[in-house]
Structure formats: C-alpha cells, structure tokens
Enzyme design. Structure first.
Site, PDB file in Angstrom:
ATOM      1  CB  SER A 141      -0.961   0.000   1.185  1.00 18.88           C
ATOM      2  OG  SER A 141      -0.264  -0.213   2.389  1.00 18.88           O
TER       3      SER A 141
ATOM      4  CG  HIS B 282      -3.782  -0.709  -2.291  1.00 16.34           C
ATOM      5  ND1 HIS B 282      -4.274   0.579  -2.298  1.00 16.34           N
ATOM      6  CD2 HIS B 282      -3.476  -0.987  -1.005  1.00 16.34           C
ATOM      7  CE1 HIS B 282      -4.245   1.058  -1.080  1.00 16.34           C
ATOM      8  NE2 HIS B 282      -3.764   0.136  -0.273  1.00 16.34           N
TER       9      HIS B 282
ATOM     10  CE  LYS C 292      -7.581   0.974   0.900  1.00 12.80           C
ATOM     11  NZ  LYS C 292      -6.845   0.093   1.771  1.00 12.80           N
TER      12      LYS C 292
HETATM   13  C1  LIG Z   1      -6.842   0.003   3.207  1.00 11.55           C
HETATM   14  C2  LIG Z   1      -6.279  -1.340   3.519  1.00 11.55           C
HETATM   15  C3  LIG Z   1      -6.890  -2.176   4.439  1.00 11.55           C
HETATM   16  C4  LIG Z   1      -8.041  -1.717   5.287  1.00 11.55           C
HETATM   17  O1  LIG Z   1      -9.208  -1.619   4.551  1.00 11.55           O
HETATM   18  P1  LIG Z   1     -10.384  -0.664   5.045  1.00 11.55           P
HETATM   19  O2  LIG Z   1     -11.554  -1.099   4.263  1.00 11.55           O
HETATM   20  O3  LIG Z   1      -9.942   0.731   4.736  1.00 11.55           O
HETATM   21  O4  LIG Z   1     -10.538  -0.882   6.524  1.00 11.55           O
HETATM   22  C5  LIG Z   1      -6.388  -3.453   4.592  1.00 11.55           C
HETATM   23  N1  LIG Z   1      -5.307  -3.865   3.893  1.00 11.55           N
HETATM   24  C6  LIG Z   1      -4.660  -3.061   3.031  1.00 11.55           C
HETATM   25  C7  LIG Z   1      -3.468  -3.581   2.294  1.00 11.55           C
HETATM   26  C8  LIG Z   1      -5.118  -1.767   2.831  1.00 11.55           C
HETATM   27  O5  LIG Z   1      -4.471  -0.963   1.995  1.00 11.55           O
END
Ligand SMILES: *Cc1c(COP(=O)(O)O)cnc(C)c1O
Length: 391
Positions: A180, A208, A239
């Site tokens: 990320s 992602h 996302k």
């Molecule tokens: C954003 C993210 C999460 C958390 O997801 P949310 O829905 O924002 O709680 C988990 N793992 C990774 C790799 C992330 O980038």
C-alpha cells in the site's frame, strides 16, 4: 495536571520530529478534483482508483436499496442482520472472482483482524511480509500465533523460515499483493510454490489490486495466473470499488468456518444494506467498463515515467501507487505543503507507517485524472522538487 501534560508532551514531541498527524477537511464528493479546506485542488492521494466513489449509478443503487431495505441493518449478520443486499453482494463477488464462496466484512481492517485471529492461534506460526498492512499485523498479534516477519518480498528468507517451522500445528504465509505504501507487487507464484512444498496456508490482501489488476480486474491473483491456487483471498470494497466494506473468498468450508469463528464478523452489526447494494453496482461497472481500468493504467504509466525522468526515486512502484521518496520526515511534510499551495494534494507518509528515513509522498493515480491534470502535477513536482533540492 499530570494527565494534561502526558498528552501535550507526546503531541509536542511528535510535532518537533515532523511526525504529528492532522486532519484535513474535505467538502463535497471524492474524486480527481476536491474541495479541500475551502479550495479546489487536484487529488493525488485517494485510493478511489477508478473514480467510482461519487459515481451516479452507485449513489442511485444505494438510494433504491434504502427505499426497499431501509437504512440500518439492526443487528449482526448471525442475529437478524443478514439482509438481501448482503447476500446478493456475496453471490456477485464469488461469481466475479470464480470461487466457491464469499463473506463480506464491515471493513478491510475488521476482515484482516477477524480472518487471521479466527483461523490461527497458539501453536501455529504466521510468516508476514515486513511491509504488510497494519491490519494484518494486528490480526496476527491478536491471534496469539508465533509471528515471523520476513524481509520485504524475500522468498529465500521466507524459505529459510519455513524449513524450520515443521514443529508448528499450522503454517501460514500472509501478504499484501500490492503493497500500500510502495506500490510494488508480491512474488506470489514463488510464495504459492513454497506454501505447497512446506504445507503452509496462503492468505492474500488484495486491497489495492481488486478492480485494478488482471484482465478482468479480479486482482493480482488473476494477474499472476494463480486463480484457484490461493487458500484465502481478502480484498476491500473501499478502494477501487469506491464503496465500503471488505470480502474474503475461498472454499465453502472456509466461509462456514469464519461465520462460526471470526469475532469481528460475529460481534459487529452488519453493513448498512445500501452500502452493499452500491458495492454490487460498482462490481458490475468494473466488469462491464474495462476502459476505466485501461485509462487508470495509461495514466499510471504516463505519470510514473514523467516522475522518473525528472529524477525522483519512485522506489519499485509497479501500480497506480507511486511513492516519491523524500527520506526525511520534515522534508516530506514540506514537500507536501508546497505542492498543496500549488493546488496539488499529495500526502506525506511518515513513520511508523513506513520505515524510518523512507518518508515519502504517496502519489495515487486515478482513471478520472485528465491529461492536463497529470501535466500540471508533473510541472508542480518539478518546481517544488527543485526548490527542495530533491532533483
Ligand atoms: C486500506 C487497507 C486495508 C483496510 O481496509 P479498510 O476497508 O480501509 O478498513 C487493509 N489492507 C490493506 C493492504 C489496505 O491498503
């Protein structure tokens, strides 16, 4: 008051080191251009890769669902909160991913914590990439399993650890597929091969990658040709999907097990059904409009090349997450501040989110950035980068 001083001293210390975090205020919807602190700026830090977060069709799907199913879900899924929208979304994700079954969680954070601590515990060992997301780390700590971090993407080191882990009840390898903060991709084929050899489970976090990677947008597992080979596939709906929540995909047994054993699923009220309905609509759009993903990659390649050509260090980015290294935290913050003054919004990412001396700007590209948007960003990166002697 000692109590007051405790908080103030820590906050002052963070500020002094350039590590204090502060909230910025957005008005209006989330997209390539946003109203930030009352001013329109170009947004280069959202994970809304496909620009779906304010898509009219998602909003409409949510409104229609509210009319039919109301707003709140009233209880956890196991009590009386298992509504029609949740079930439709899970069927859709399972079909789209080509897996037996799917379970939706309330967020990516809740999913990782609940999946990992539900499946693994004392007597097990978990191998985790050093740059894995914090929610994976927290899930492992909560599980009580033996926790081994391997150096970033280092499959040789991982194999060394696996060789010595024969005495544990279960072995598991957990990794982000797209990291990320670095935007690089895990060597999942090698990991999958090692897992087979050493009888280990593999769990991936596609936060992602879902909607971004692969011919159909199913994620890195599809992109790397590993469909059917990964035990536990987790991803978020917050996302590229532009909505909220998360999923886990796998065998029917895995899903039945998690329904019984995953505490963040069991002890939390179900997602509002309208959110699930919006996610379902978004996945249909991802399926039917590959041109969004194509535009995202076109923009990504364009911007990365321009930033590389200017002489910035973009680490090993292979995806729409493009880090621009500043190293020192205060420098990263100043870089971000100056870009914002020029109308370009990019957040500085500092420890403890990234290792010490690797503070960076984390640029994220969207399908909805225009060519002019990208060129303007490049111009401002050049100006500001030179002012700060980064290039
Ligand atoms: C954003 C993210 C999460 C958390 O997801 P949310 O829905 O924002 O709680 C988990 N793992 C990774 C790799 C992330 O980038």
């Amino acid at each position: 008051m000692i109590k007051d001083n405790f908080l103030k001293n820590i906050l002052d210390d963070l500020a002094q080191k350039g590590l204090k975090r502060e909230l910025k205020s957005l008005d209006g919807p989330q997209n390539a251009r946003i109203m930030l602190n009352g001013k329109e700026v170009l947004n280069f830090c959202s994970n809304n890769y496909l620009g779906l977060a304010d898509d009219e069709r998602l909003c409409q799907a949510a409104i229609e669902c509210i009319k039919k199913e109301g707003l709140g879900s009233g209880a956890s899924r196991l009590v009386c909160g298992n509504m029609s929208a949740h079930r439709r979304l899970e069927r859709k994700i399972a079909q789209f991913k080509g897996v037996e079954s799917c379970l939706v969680f309330n967020s990516g954070y809740a999913a990782n914590v609940g999946i990992i601590s539900g499946l693994f515990g004392r007597g097990d060992i978990i191998f985790s990439d050093k740059l894995n997301h914090a929610s994976i780390v927290d899930g492992i700590i909560l599980s009580g399993a033996e926790f081994k971090r391997y150096p970033h993407k280092d499959v040789q080191a991982l194999e060394g650890f696996l060789k010595n882990a024969g005495g544990f009840k279960k072995r598991a390898i957990i990794t982000d597929t797209v990291f990320s903060m670095d935007g690089d991709i895990t060597p999942l084929s090698e990991i999958s091969r090692l897992a087979e050899q050493y009888d280990a489970w593999v769990m991936v976090d596609e936060a992602h990658a879902f909607g971004v990677l692969g011919e159909k947008g199913k994620g890195a597992v599809e992109y790397l040709g590993l469909d059917g080979k990964i035990d536990i596939q987790m991803g978020t709906l917050s996302k590229a999907v532009g909505s909220f929540g998360a999923y886990v995909c796998g065998s029917q047994e895995l899903i039945d097990f998690l329904v019984n054993k995953s505490r963040s699923f069991i002890y939390s009220t179900a997602l509002p059904p309208a959110i699930a309905a919006a996610s379902l609509k978004a996945i249909e759009i991802i399926e039917n409009e590959p041109q969004r993903r194509e535009k995202l990659w076109e923009n990504t390649k364009y911007l990365k090349k321009k930033l590389d050509d200017l002489g910035f260090d973009t680490l090993g980015s292979q995806t729409p997450i493009i880090p621009v290294l500043a190293k020192e935290s205060k420098l990263a913050v100043e870089f971000s501040r100056r870009l914002l003054a020029e109308g370009i919004f990019v957040q500085a990412i500092r420890p403890p989110t990234v290792p010490v001396n690797t503070s960076r700007l984390r640029v994220t590209v969207m399908a909805t950035h225009s060519c002019n948007d990208l060129d303007l960003a490049v111009e401002k990166f050049m100006k500001t980068g030179k002012e700060l002697s980064l290039i």
